[in-house]
Motif scaffolding. Structure first.
Motif, PDB file in Angstrom:
ATOM      1  N   TRP A  55       0.792  -1.537   0.065  1.00 43.77           N
ATOM      2  CA  TRP A  55      -0.201  -0.052  -0.062  1.00 43.77           C
ATOM      3  C   TRP A  55       1.179   1.073   0.195  1.00 43.77           C
ATOM      4  CZ3 TRP A  55       0.169  -3.913   3.669  1.00 43.77           C
ATOM      5  CH2 TRP A  55       0.374  -3.748   4.494  1.00 43.77           C
ATOM      6  N   ASP A  56       2.353   1.259  -0.050  1.00 41.01           N
ATOM      7  CA  ASP A  56       3.701   2.056   0.079  1.00 41.01           C
ATOM      8  C   ASP A  56       3.679   1.954  -1.585  1.00 41.01           C
ATOM      9  OD1 ASP A  56       5.227   4.098   0.244  1.00 41.01           O
ATOM     10  OD2 ASP A  56       5.357   2.817   3.059  1.00 41.01           O
ATOM     11  N   THR A  57       3.421   3.464  -1.997  1.00 38.83           N
ATOM     12  CA  THR A  57       3.891   3.485  -3.780  1.00 38.83           C
ATOM     13  C   THR A  57       5.434   3.549  -3.632  1.00 38.83           C
ATOM     14  OG1 THR A  57       3.721   5.979  -3.971  1.00 38.83           O
ATOM     15  CG2 THR A  57       1.902   4.222  -4.520  1.00 38.83           C
ATOM     16  N   ALA A  58       6.364   4.004  -1.729  1.00 35.60           N
ATOM     17  CA  ALA A  58       7.468   4.470  -1.523  1.00 35.60           C
ATOM     18  C   ALA A  58       8.554   3.310  -2.586  1.00 35.60           C
ATOM     19  CB  ALA A  58       8.227   4.802  -0.504  1.00 35.60           C
ATOM     20  N   LEU A  59       7.697   2.119  -2.255  1.00 37.44           N
ATOM     21  CA  LEU A  59       8.482   0.707  -3.066  1.00 37.44           C
ATOM     22  C   LEU A  59       8.780   0.474  -4.174  1.00 37.44           C
ATOM     23  CD1 LEU A  59       8.734  -1.839  -1.329  1.00 37.44           C
ATOM     24  CD2 LEU A  59       7.050  -3.354  -2.684  1.00 37.44           C
ATOM     25  N   LYS A  60       8.456   0.898  -5.175  1.00 36.99           N
ATOM     26  CA  LYS A  60       7.926   1.083  -6.236  1.00 36.99           C
ATOM     27  C   LYS A  60      10.363   2.163  -6.113  1.00 36.99           C
ATOM     28  CE  LYS A  60       4.388   3.248  -7.970  1.00 36.99           C
ATOM     29  NZ  LYS A  60       3.537   3.593  -8.951  1.00 36.99           N
ATOM     30  N   ASP A  61       9.809   2.926  -5.182  1.00 35.59           N
ATOM     31  CA  ASP A  61      11.087   3.762  -5.706  1.00 35.59           C
ATOM     32  C   ASP A  61      12.447   3.279  -4.736  1.00 35.59           C
ATOM     33  OD1 ASP A  61      10.234   6.136  -6.708  1.00 35.59           O
ATOM     34  OD2 ASP A  61       9.419   6.563  -4.898  1.00 35.59           O
ATOM     35  N   ALA A  62      11.804   2.587  -3.786  1.00 36.04           N
ATOM     36  CA  ALA A  62      13.062   1.773  -3.383  1.00 36.04           C
ATOM     37  C   ALA A  62      13.005   0.172  -4.694  1.00 36.04           C
ATOM     38  CB  ALA A  62      12.856   0.954  -2.581  1.00 36.04           C
ATOM     39  N   PHE A  63      12.884  -0.131  -5.006  1.00 31.97           N
ATOM     40  CA  PHE A  63      12.485  -0.593  -5.901  1.00 31.97           C
ATOM     41  C   PHE A  63      14.094  -0.723  -7.323  1.00 31.97           C
ATOM     42  CE2 PHE A  63      12.610  -3.616 -10.552  1.00 31.97           C
ATOM     43  CZ  PHE A  63      12.864  -5.326  -9.815  1.00 31.97           C
ATOM     44  N   ALA A  64      13.854   1.194  -7.333  1.00 31.18           N
ATOM     45  CA  ALA A  64      14.454   1.868  -8.442  1.00 31.18           C
ATOM     46  C   ALA A  64      15.738   1.888  -7.787  1.00 31.18           C
ATOM     47  CB  ALA A  64      13.895   2.688  -8.755  1.00 31.18           C
ATOM     48  N   VAL A  65      16.398   1.707  -6.843  1.00 29.46           N
ATOM     49  CA  VAL A  65      17.541   1.657  -6.364  1.00 29.46           C
ATOM     50  C   VAL A  65      17.916   0.273  -6.199  1.00 29.46           C
ATOM     51  CG1 VAL A  65      19.125   2.245  -4.347  1.00 29.46           C
ATOM     52  CG2 VAL A  65      17.003   3.667  -4.401  1.00 29.46           C
ATOM     53  N   PHE A  66      16.955  -0.875  -6.004  1.00 28.55           N
ATOM     54  CA  PHE A  66      17.229  -2.663  -5.635  1.00 28.55           C
ATOM     55  C   PHE A  66      18.068  -2.659  -7.315  1.00 28.55           C
ATOM     56  CE2 PHE A  66      15.610  -6.302  -6.799  1.00 28.55           C
ATOM     57  CZ  PHE A  66      16.865  -6.901  -6.059  1.00 28.55           C
ATOM     58  N   ALA A  67      16.722  -2.415  -8.502  1.00 25.87           N
ATOM     59  CA  ALA A  67      17.393  -2.446 -10.468  1.00 25.87           C
ATOM     60  C   ALA A  67      18.499  -2.105 -10.090  1.00 25.87           C
ATOM     61  CB  ALA A  67      16.231  -1.919 -10.336  1.00 25.87           C
ATOM     62  N   GLU A  68      19.321  -1.231  -9.854  1.00 25.70           N
ATOM     63  CA  GLU A  68      20.765  -1.387 -10.642  1.00 25.70           C
ATOM     64  C   GLU A  68      21.348  -2.648  -9.973  1.00 25.70           C
ATOM     65  OE1 GLU A  68      21.854   2.628  -7.786  1.00 25.70           O
ATOM     66  OE2 GLU A  68      19.981   4.164  -8.763  1.00 25.70           O
ATOM     67  N   GLN A  69      21.359  -2.474  -9.032  1.00 26.42           N
ATOM     68  CA  GLN A  69      22.570  -4.185  -9.188  1.00 26.42           C
ATOM     69  C   GLN A  69      21.741  -5.070  -9.189  1.00 26.42           C
ATOM     70  OE1 GLN A  69      23.049  -4.669  -4.525  1.00 26.42           O
ATOM     71  NE2 GLN A  69      22.508  -2.597  -3.869  1.00 26.42           N
ATOM     72  N   TYR A  70      20.571  -5.618  -9.707  1.00 24.74           N
ATOM     73  CA  TYR A  70      20.408  -6.632  -9.813  1.00 24.74           C
ATOM     74  C   TYR A  70      19.073  -6.055 -11.577  1.00 24.74           C
ATOM     75  CZ  TYR A  70      21.041  -8.167  -5.786  1.00 24.74           C
ATOM     76  OH  TYR A  70      21.627  -9.040  -4.687  1.00 24.74           O
ATOM     77  N   PRO A  71      19.927  -6.093 -12.328  1.00 26.41           N
ATOM     78  CA  PRO A  71      19.090  -5.572 -13.600  1.00 26.41           C
ATOM     79  C   PRO A  71      18.419  -6.567 -14.011  1.00 26.41           C
ATOM     80  CG  PRO A  71      21.187  -6.446 -14.597  1.00 26.41           C
ATOM     81  CD  PRO A  71      21.246  -6.020 -13.344  1.00 26.41           C
ATOM     82  N   GLY A  72      18.587  -7.589 -13.901  1.00 24.15           N
ATOM     83  CA  GLY A  72      17.123  -8.988 -14.920  1.00 24.15           C
ATOM     84  C   GLY A  72      16.501  -9.121 -14.015  1.00 24.15           C
ATOM     85  N   ILE A  73      16.108  -8.502 -13.158  1.00 29.77           N
ATOM     86  CA  ILE A  73      14.605  -8.335 -12.543  1.00 29.77           C
ATOM     87  C   ILE A  73      13.979  -6.745 -13.104  1.00 29.77           C
ATOM     88  CG2 ILE A  73      13.614  -8.718 -10.155  1.00 29.77           C
ATOM     89  CD1 ILE A  73      16.124  -9.847  -8.832  1.00 29.77           C
ATOM     90  N   GLU A  74      12.306  -7.652 -12.931  1.00 25.81           N
ATOM     91  CA  GLU A  74      11.892  -6.653 -12.341  1.00 25.81           C
ATOM     92  C   GLU A  74      10.158  -6.338 -11.505  1.00 25.81           C
ATOM     93  OE1 GLU A  74       9.821  -6.544 -16.426  1.00 25.81           O
ATOM     94  OE2 GLU A  74      11.125  -5.758 -18.183  1.00 25.81           O
TER      95      GLU A  74
END
Length: 443
Positions: A55-74
């Motif tokens: 329910w907290d859209t901030a998770l999408k922003d956190a994922f953007a940081v995560f995705a810098e290390q894991y480009p194989g995951i959406e």
């Protein structure tokens, strides 16, 4: 591999149906390409899409940081309002549970209803191998299912207190600092007596709280004991005690008749007619206390002690098709320095549970809009988290919460209501939803 842990307890789905008209919004968050993943050799052309309900859209922003290390995951982010999350979960379970997300984010309000079910990955086993020592002893009870298996990881800290308006506190009671307020009101009776004395002597409209639901929430969580053990309601006299406090506040005119978390409730933060409000870090999501031009909100320990309100655990269903990728995201969210830093910098500010043992003074410090120069973070770690109640989860928590708050909302509707009649109404509502629950008679 970094290690960490948490869990909760419980499970029951029988009383709920499907067709609830639940609100869901789905977004896909694309990741960046340049950093090599370190958990598995997945070719860039083979994307893994992780579904997460939250329910907290901030998770999408956190994922953007995560995705810098894991480009194989959406990320397929499914937005479900907090108050609909448990119902959506039950609906999927009733239809077989095949459409659960890869990661379930469960708040302690309803986590107890689900985490004892045999549908979760055991996070102590390979490839996860969690280490419970990452988290403090106070979190250990939330880390296990009914069989003692580790099935979830704690995300955000949720120690809670009371917020008060400093200028109003000084005008009304001649108090200013959190320590002065805590010492003046060590229990609910002392606060009620002081509030009644001021109200009787004042010509101005005055309320300690805007909603009975605010006080009811604090009382409900000011306990270390579970509400249900082995299908039996524990210490039912606790609820009668809660209703005695609530009736005393309402009968003396110290609480306004506003529904907690309604639009009117949020508007009252700007109007400034009440002195206290329950406070927890998750309320930052709604910008509740930032609606204060005077910047004079402060925090204190409630009468009776600080408590846990909110807090999320992350779990992986056994049916997930992307378990290792899900684990990498959970590790990042709950135990990484990047996530800890993100939690402090994001608009919806929070502290990681894994930070409790190792937080530096710099990390603990946090200023929030609406609180002026008051260091919310320092008070949070040094006072609210110290000796806070840690209510143990049980399989019927959300059922009990609903029945309890239904009875609380009924108090203003019945001029003849008493603590005893409110307790009886609570028991009736609870028995309707959980006929199998044993409810002992009051002695």
């Amino acid at each position: 591999m970094k290690k960490g842990v948490i869990g909760a307890i419980a499970g029951i789905i029988s009383m709920y149906g499907v067709g609830l008209g639940l609100t869901m919004q789905i977004d896909k968050v694309e990741e960046k390409e340049e950093v090599v993943q370190d958990y598995a050799e997945i070719p860039q052309t083979e994307k893994e899409v992780l579904t997460v309900w939250y329910w907290d859209t901030a998770l999408k922003d956190a994922f953007a940081v995560f995705a810098e290390q894991y480009p194989g995951i959406e990320l397929e982010y499914v937005h479900i309002p907090n108050f609909e999350y448990a119902e959506q979960f039950r609906s999927v379970l009733i239809t077989g549970g095949e459409n659960l997300p890869d990661i379930c984010m469960l708040q302690d309000k309803f986590a107890g209803d689900f985490l004892s079910m045999d549908i979760w990955e055991n996070l102590e086993k390979e490839p996860y191998e969690l280490d419970t020592a990452v988290f403090s002893d106070s979190m250990q009870p939330y880390m296990k299912d009914r069989n003692g298996n580790i099935v979830a990881v704690p995300y955000n800290l949720a120690a809670s207190g009371l917020a008060y308006r400093e200028s109003m506190m000084q005008d009304v009671f001649g108090l200013r600092t959190p320590q002065e307020v805590e010492m003046a009101f060590p229990d609910w009776n002392s606060l009620i007596c002081a509030g009644e004395e001021y109200k009787n002597a004042s010509q101005e409209q005055f309320y300690l709280f805007s909603s009975l639901g605010d006080v009811a929430t604090v009382l409900f969580n000011q306990t270390d004991e579970p509400y249900v053990v082995d299908g039996r309601l524990q210490e039912p006299e606790r609820f009668l005690h809660y209703f005695k406090i609530l009736h005393s506040l309402y009968d003396k005119g110290l609480v306004d008749d506003i529904t907690q978390c309604s639009n009117q409730w949020y508007d009252e933060f700007e109007n400034g007619r009440f002195l206290f409000s329950p406070w927890s870090m998750w309320l930052n999501q709604n910008k509740t206390f930032s609606r204060n031009e005077e910047e004079d909100w402060r925090l204190t320990v409630p009468p009776g002690g600080s408590y846990k309100w909110g807090g999320v655990v992350c779990a992986i269903p056994q049916g997930s098709r992307h378990k290792e990728a899900a684990w990498e995201l959970i590790r990042f969210l709950t135990m990484s320095e990047e996530s800890a830093r993100f939690g402090k910098e994001t608009e919806n500010r929070f502290f990681l549970c894994s930070s409790e043992k190792y937080a530096t003074e710099e990390y603990k410090s946090m200023k929030l809009k609406g609180f002026g120069t008051f260091d919310v973070g320092d008070f949070y770690f040094e006072r609210l988290m110290r000796d806070a109640y840690q209510r143990q989860l049980s399989p019927y928590d959300s059922f009990i919460d609903v029945a309890y708050h239904t009875a609380v909302k009924a108090i203003p509707q019945d001029e003849t209501a008493t603590p005893e009649s409110s307790y009886q109404y609570f028991v009736e509502r609870l028995s309707e939803s959980l006929p199998e629950l044993e409810i002992p008679s009051l002695e």
